[in-house]
Enzyme design. Sequence first.
Site, PDB file in Angstrom:
ATOM      1  CB  ILE A  66       1.999  -9.632 -28.498  1.00 32.63           C
ATOM      2  CG1 ILE A  66       1.089  -9.059 -27.645  1.00 32.63           C
ATOM      3  CG2 ILE A  66       2.389  -8.786 -29.689  1.00 32.63           C
ATOM      4  CD1 ILE A  66       1.328  -7.624 -26.971  1.00 32.63           C
TER       5      ILE A  66
ATOM      6  N   GLY B  10       2.153  -9.407 -17.660  1.00 31.15           N
ATOM      7  CA  GLY B  10       3.524  -9.102 -17.537  1.00 31.15           C
ATOM      8  C   GLY B  10       4.366  -9.231 -19.090  1.00 31.15           C
ATOM      9  N   GLY B  11       5.263  -8.383 -19.308  1.00 30.73           N
ATOM     10  CA  GLY B  11       5.852  -8.800 -20.623  1.00 30.73           C
ATOM     11  C   GLY B  11       4.693  -8.462 -21.864  1.00 30.73           C
ATOM     12  CG  ASP B  12       4.969 -10.823 -25.033  1.00 28.95           C
ATOM     13  OD1 ASP B  12       4.718 -11.429 -24.128  1.00 28.95           O
ATOM     14  OD2 ASP B  12       5.308 -11.178 -26.051  1.00 28.95           O
ATOM     15  CD  GLU B  13       1.205 -15.015 -20.488  1.00 29.81           C
ATOM     16  OE1 GLU B  13       0.852 -15.405 -19.397  1.00 29.81           O
ATOM     17  OE2 GLU B  13       2.209 -15.577 -21.026  1.00 29.81           O
TER      18      GLU B  13
END
Length: 290
Positions: free
Chosen positions: A167, A207-210
């Site tokens: 993202i 994880g995170g925006d992935e």
Amino acid sequence: MEAETPPGGVAKLLAVVDPGGGTRLAVAGVVLLCLMATADFLTGPEFESSIFYIIPVSFFAWFVGGRAGIVAAAASGALTLAVHAAFPPRAYPRIIYWNAGAWLAVYALFALLLGQLKLLYKHEHRSSRVDLLTRVLNRRGFLESLSAEASRARRYDLPVTLAYVDIDHFKQVNDRFGHAAGDRLLTVVARSMQREVRGADVVARLGGDEFALLLPHTTSDSAARVLDKLHRSLNRTMLEHGWPATFSLGAVTFPAVPESVEEMIRAADEAMYDAKASGRDRVVLRRAAA
């Protein structure tokens, strides 16, 4: 009275335990139950072996299912009564019914407890592989799915496409709208990805925006259409919510899946970073060498 279940009885038990037509586990459980009954009959009243019926009952409850465990418990109770009836005590012959009923309660209790334990185990197993926020697979679950699909593709010589989705400007969403909006965005992205792909495809949050997307049995041409459609859909969804986010997609199609899953991951990761480095908000799709 014979302790072994006749062929017709075995077939009926299998039909109840496994309506799909009988599996190897169900057959193994019935054989184990018959062996326990035979041993119980041969040892006679000198050795109390009723407790060993817990073995096939536990086998059915854990490996086949809770319903199968209850059926095995009932069968074990009936076999216990049959064996005791073959050697009734002279003083109190009716006590065999009490003993059989008591053992039936023990068998049923074991089946119920193991059935519930197996359900809890399955729930925990699934939970450890699901991202709590988006309810799609997490990294661990995705790696297991990727490894299984890679093995299947190698066995049947099928193509696989692996895509990474990042993202763009996700931090701006958190800074402008708050972390609650960021969490909402991640959930919307996961749902949008699931909606745009097939049921056999695998969506995961690494994880995170992935995010990651696994497309089994998908050539590069088919993957290009799917990913372009997904890219447009995700961007349209961001505009509808007023979020200043775009998406960089990097994907690799493997006509022949390599032995190393890490090699597949590395190739998709590099394609995604190339998409970001070349201006973001685009799809980079490569075709690995056969």
